[in-house]
Each structure stands twice: as C-alpha cells, then as structure tokens.
Design an enzyme around this catalytic site. Structure first.
Site, PDB file in Angstrom:
ATOM      1  CG  ASN A 169      -1.750   1.230   1.391  1.00 27.86           C
ATOM      2  OD1 ASN A 169      -1.802   2.050   0.476  1.00 27.86           O
ATOM      3  ND2 ASN A 169      -2.404   1.365   2.528  1.00 27.86           N
ATOM      4  CE  LYS A 185      -0.111   3.084   4.834  1.00 26.36           C
ATOM      5  NZ  LYS A 185       0.045   3.177   6.293  1.00 26.36           N
ATOM      6  CG  HIS A 225      -5.664   1.816   5.320  1.00 24.54           C
ATOM      7  ND1 HIS A 225      -5.235   2.739   6.245  1.00 24.54           N
ATOM      8  CD2 HIS A 225      -4.646   0.944   5.152  1.00 24.54           C
ATOM      9  CE1 HIS A 225      -3.993   2.430   6.609  1.00 24.54           C
ATOM     10  NE2 HIS A 225      -3.615   1.348   5.956  1.00 24.54           N
ATOM     11  CD  GLU A 283      -2.779   5.328   6.844  1.00 30.97           C
ATOM     12  OE1 GLU A 283      -2.759   5.385   5.596  1.00 30.97           O
ATOM     13  OE2 GLU A 283      -1.878   4.798   7.522  1.00 30.97           O
ATOM     14  CD  GLU A 325      -3.122  -2.448   7.323  1.00 37.30           C
ATOM     15  OE1 GLU A 325      -2.020  -2.683   6.826  1.00 37.30           O
ATOM     16  OE2 GLU A 325      -3.773  -1.409   7.103  1.00 37.30           O
ATOM     17  N   GLY A 377       2.920   2.272  10.790  1.00 34.49           N
ATOM     18  CA  GLY A 377       3.885   3.357  10.656  1.00 34.49           C
ATOM     19  C   GLY A 377       4.628   3.686  11.936  1.00 34.49           C
ATOM     20  CB  SER A 400       5.547  -1.873  11.946  1.00 35.31           C
ATOM     21  OG  SER A 400       5.175  -0.538  12.241  1.00 35.31           O
TER      22      SER A 400
HETATM   23  P1  13P Z   1       3.346   0.378   7.537  1.00 34.59           P
HETATM   24  O1  13P Z   1       3.856  -0.916   6.949  1.00 34.59           O
HETATM   25  O2  13P Z   1       4.058   1.586   7.018  1.00 34.59           O
HETATM   26  O3  13P Z   1       3.269   0.300   9.038  1.00 34.59           O
HETATM   27  O4  13P Z   1       1.820   0.568   7.039  1.00 34.59           O
HETATM   28  C1  13P Z   1       0.936  -0.492   7.179  1.00 34.59           C
HETATM   29  C2  13P Z   1      -0.311  -0.162   6.452  1.00 34.59           C
HETATM   30  O5  13P Z   1      -1.086   0.679   6.867  1.00 34.59           O
HETATM   31  C3  13P Z   1      -0.575  -0.857   5.176  1.00 34.59           C
HETATM   32  O6  13P Z   1      -1.862  -0.619   4.733  1.00 34.59           O
END
Ligand code: 13P
Length: 246
Positions: A9, A11, A93, A95, A163, A169, A206
């Site tokens: 992803n 983002k 997601h 976010e 997640e 992150g 992560s």
């Molecule tokens: P990270 O791998 O940067 O922690 O992000 C995970 C994520 O949100 C994937 O959708």
C-alpha cells in the site's frame, strides 16, 4: 489467485520516478510462489499496470466510491480502477476510517461495488491502542468484520487485512501471540458466517524485512499488507521472498 499474498500500500506516496522500483521488483520475482500486489496512488495506477503487464505483479486501488458513477467530485468508481488495470482495491483502511470518517456500513457498500466491478476487495480492520488497552480488541474486530463485509463475500473476491492502528507506521508490532489470537478469531468468525470459504488473511502494521519471516510463520497469517517497506523494491522484495519461503 493463490492464498498467499504480499500486498503493498503506497498510500499518498509515489510519482513517475517510482515506477523504476516496480520494474526492479518484477525483475527480482519472475515466478513467485505468492501473489504480489501493489496499490499505488490513483494517479499512477494506469502506468503501473502497464509496467506490470505480463508480470507476477498485480495492481490495485486504495479506495473506491460505493456508486458506479455520478456527481462525486474527486472520487473514483470501482469500474474505473478496473479500467486502469486494477485487480484489487483496498477498502476501509484505518487512515480512511479516520481521515474520512468511513463507517463499517460504507466499507460494506464499497466492497459490494468492488465486487460488482470484478475487483477483489482487501478489507481492512483493526483496533486502536485505546481499544486494545481497554480489552476490547476482539469485540472491535468482530464488529468491524460483521459490519464491513456484505453478503456475497467469497475467498475469491475478498481478502481480509488485520492492521492494528497502533502498529501502522510506528515500528511497533504486536507479539506473535497477539497476532495469533486475532487471526484465529477472524478465521473462526468468517467460518461461522461464510462457511467453506478459505479467505486470505493478511497482517499489516510495520512489516519489515527483519520481522516478516516470523510473522508469516504464524498460523492463519497468509501474507501481509505492507506500507512503508513496499515503497523500495529491495525491502518489499525481501518480504516477498520471506512469504515465498513460508
Ligand atoms: P506500515 O507498513 O508503514 O506500518 O503501514 C501499514 C499499512 O497501513 C498498510 O496498509
């Protein structure tokens, strides 16, 4: 489609220059045992799909609208993602749930739209740190699963990504026991509602080259949804190799 999936992803990251990362990744994995998916920003989807044409890398969107078309400035319909070469779309997601107040019901409606366009929905769920500290993790996960998945989900059209919000992150990863507990719970919950469907269950949050192998050794973990470490071919390649070996 196999069951094992390494999904990236991107983002809100990536411009034309980053297509070279995908070319490097394709060269490194001509015949992987797992499926590989990259979900770039919408602006890159069409070009990335062209770059990945004929390779083991599949492409996906990061969101879609629940409607097929219409007056929704700035939004993208599922069929448009498919037209741009996508096979998958990430939905719900954390976010988007946070930044755009997406509810489980909206995620379910988007999932239906994705299925209608022939896309595989990668539906994301996960608890916040406060919810985990309060002992509510499994209740939260159960409610998100029930509310975000419409009728008609099958292992062929839907992937689940767990997640934990506090692991995204942050460099913080749940213990293997914590991942096991949640993934076993998700598997059982899905079996209750969608009997006979062997869904792919991804862990996200992560995931890095140095922790991927131990996460992939957990039962009921069929792959990963990777953020930051999917942006560089070298990092994502190491994660793909760990999944291939699992
Ligand atoms: P990270 O791998 O940067 O922690 O992000 C995970 C994520 O949100 C994937 O959708």
């Amino acid at each position: 489609m196999g069951k094992k999936l390494a999904a990236g992803n991107w983002k809100m990251n990536g411009t034309s220059a980053d297509l070279a990362e995908v070319s490097a990744l394709i060269a490194a994995h001509p015949a992987p045992a797992c499926d590989i998916l990259i979900c770039p920003p919408a602006t890159l989807l069409s070009r990335l799909s062209d770059t990945a044409q004929g390779s083991a890398v599949q492409t996906g969107g990061q969101d879609c609208h629940a409607n097929a078309s219409g007056a929704h400035t700035g939004d993208i319909a599922a069929a448009m993602l498919a037209d741009a070469g996508a096979s998958h779309v990430i939905l719900g997601h954390s976010e988007r749930r946070t930044d755009h107040n997406e509810t489980d019901a909206e995620v379910a409606a988007k999932t239906l739209a994705a299925h209608g366009a022939g896309l595989i929905a990668v539906v994301c769920i996960g608890e916040t740190e406060a919810q985990r500290d309060a002992g509510d993790t499994l209740a939260v996960i159960g409610a998100q699963l029930d509310g975000s998945l419409p009728q008609g989900c099958t292992a062929a059209n839907t992937v689940i990504a767990y997640e934990p919000v506090w692991a995204i992150g942050t460099g913080r990863v749940p213990s293997l026991d914590q991942i096991t507990e949640v993934h076993d719970f998700i598997r059982a919950r899905l079996n209750d509602r969608f009997a006979g469907q062997d869904f792919s269950l991804l862990y996200g949050g992560s995931v890095k080259p140095d922790n991927a192998a131990q996460i992939f050794a957990v039962g009921n973990v069929d792959g990963a949804l990777v953020g930051g470490a999917s942006l560089k071919a070298a990092d994502f390649s190491a994660i793909i190799s760990a999944l291939d070996a699992a």
